[in-house]
Design a protein around this motif. Sequence first.
Motif, mmCIF file in Angstrom:
data_model
loop_
_atom_site.group_PDB
_atom_site.id
_atom_site.type_symbol
_atom_site.label_atom_id
_atom_site.label_comp_id
_atom_site.label_asym_id
_atom_site.label_seq_id
_atom_site.Cartn_x
_atom_site.Cartn_y
_atom_site.Cartn_z
ATOM 1 N N GLY A 227 0.827 -1.203 0.000
ATOM 2 C CA GLY A 227 0.000 0.000 0.000
ATOM 3 C C GLY A 227 0.857 1.246 0.000
ATOM 4 N N ARG A 228 2.007 1.157 -0.635
ATOM 5 C CA ARG A 228 2.986 2.251 -0.632
ATOM 6 C C ARG A 228 2.743 3.160 -1.837
ATOM 7 N N PRO A 229 2.709 4.468 -1.652
ATOM 8 C CA PRO A 229 2.513 5.375 -2.787
ATOM 9 C C PRO A 229 3.651 5.246 -3.801
ATOM 10 N N ARG A 230 3.321 5.286 -5.093
ATOM 11 C CA ARG A 230 4.357 5.187 -6.129
ATOM 12 C C ARG A 230 5.303 6.381 -6.094
ATOM 13 N N THR A 231 4.887 7.464 -5.445
ATOM 14 C CA THR A 231 5.741 8.650 -5.350
ATOM 15 C C THR A 231 6.826 8.502 -4.290
ATOM 16 N N LYS A 232 6.774 7.402 -3.526
ATOM 17 C CA LYS A 232 7.765 7.162 -2.470
ATOM 18 C C LYS A 232 8.745 6.103 -2.948
ATOM 19 N N PRO A 233 9.944 6.502 -3.403
ATOM 20 C CA PRO A 233 10.900 5.526 -3.949
ATOM 21 C C PRO A 233 11.340 4.511 -2.899
ATOM 22 N N MET A 234 11.760 3.346 -3.385
ATOM 23 C CA MET A 234 12.278 2.308 -2.513
ATOM 24 C C MET A 234 13.801 2.381 -2.448
ATOM 25 N N THR A 235 14.333 1.929 -1.335
ATOM 26 C CA THR A 235 15.775 1.916 -1.124
ATOM 27 C C THR A 235 16.404 0.719 -1.820
ATOM 28 N N MET A 236 17.592 0.938 -2.384
ATOM 29 C CA MET A 236 18.358 -0.149 -2.977
ATOM 30 C C MET A 236 19.343 -0.680 -1.938
ATOM 31 N N MET A 237 19.320 -1.989 -1.697
ATOM 32 C CA MET A 237 20.249 -2.600 -0.749
ATOM 33 C C MET A 237 21.469 -3.105 -1.509
ATOM 34 N N VAL A 238 22.651 -2.865 -0.954
ATOM 35 C CA VAL A 238 23.901 -3.252 -1.607
ATOM 36 C C VAL A 238 24.730 -4.091 -0.639
ATOM 37 N N ALA A 239 25.654 -4.901 -1.199
ATOM 38 C CA ALA A 239 26.524 -5.735 -0.384
ATOM 39 C C ALA A 239 27.883 -5.076 -0.147
ATOM 40 N N ASP A 240 28.178 -4.029 -0.916
ATOM 41 C CA ASP A 240 29.395 -3.236 -0.733
ATOM 42 C C ASP A 240 29.155 -1.886 -1.382
ATOM 43 N N SER A 241 30.129 -0.998 -1.306
ATOM 44 C CA SER A 241 29.929 0.365 -1.800
ATOM 45 C C SER A 241 30.061 0.491 -3.316
ATOM 46 N N GLY A 242 30.470 -0.570 -4.015
ATOM 47 C CA GLY A 242 30.685 -0.495 -5.453
ATOM 48 C C GLY A 242 29.495 0.017 -6.253
ATOM 49 N N PRO A 243 28.285 -0.542 -6.062
ATOM 50 C CA PRO A 243 27.130 -0.054 -6.828
ATOM 51 C C PRO A 243 26.809 1.413 -6.563
ATOM 52 N N VAL A 244 27.076 1.896 -5.347
ATOM 53 C CA VAL A 244 26.817 3.300 -5.019
ATOM 54 C C VAL A 244 27.766 4.192 -5.810
#
Length: 218
Positions: A80-97
Motif C-alpha cells: 500500500g505504498r505510494p508510487r511517489t515514495k521511492p524504494m531503497t536499494m540494498m547493496v553488499a558493498d559500496s561499489g554499486p553506489v
Amino acid sequence: MTVPTGGAARGRGGEAGYLAGMNTEVLHVLDRGAQSDELSRAGAILRGGGLVAFPTETVYGIAVSAELPESVDRLYDIKGRPRTKPMTMMVADSGPVLARCPDLPPRARVLMKRFWPGPLTLVLPNAEGRMTGFRLPAHPLARGLVREAGVPLYVPSANRSGLPPATTAEEVLRQFPNALDLVIDGGPADGGVASTVVQVVDDELTVLREGAIPEARP
C-alpha cells in the motif's frame, strides 16, 4: 516448516516467475554461518520475479528485483505504498553506489566510512540527478542475499503502509498472509528500529527519518 510455492511466467534469465495469491514458503535459518542453500533458493526466487522477506540488523525487509517492473509494482501494491515514495536499494558493498553516483559528495563518503555496514540509509543524487536511497546492512544474511541474487534489489521494510515494521518472521506472515513467495526466518531482528535515513546533496546533510542511529551522531 516449508510451504512450497508454485511458478508462473518467466523472470530474468528464463527462471520461473512468481505471482501473488500463492502460499508463502518459509525457510528457518538456525545457523547464520550455514546459509548457502537458503540464499541460493532466495536468489532464484528474486531473479524469477518473486518477493522475499528476510531479517536485517534493524527490522525485516522485503526484497524484489529492481530490474522487473511488474514485480516492483506488486511490492508497491501489497505494501500500500505510494508510487511517489521511492524504494531503497540494498547493496553488499559500496561499489554499486560509486557506480551509480559518480559525483559522490565528500560528506557522503565520510558517512559511508563511519556507519557502513550498518543501519544508515543514504539518499544521494545519481548520475541522472535522481535521488536514490542506498543501504549496506551489517547483517551477514542480508548482504549474502544481495550477492546471491546477482541483480539490483529494492528492499523496503516489511510492513504495510502505516503499520510498524515487522521484527520477526511471524509478524511478516501476519501482515502479508500468502502475499510473499518466501520468508527467511532468521529469528528476531536484532535492533527493532528502522534505519536512519540521511540525504546528502552538495555536502548539505538532511535527516529524513530518525532511526537506529541518533540524529546527533552523523
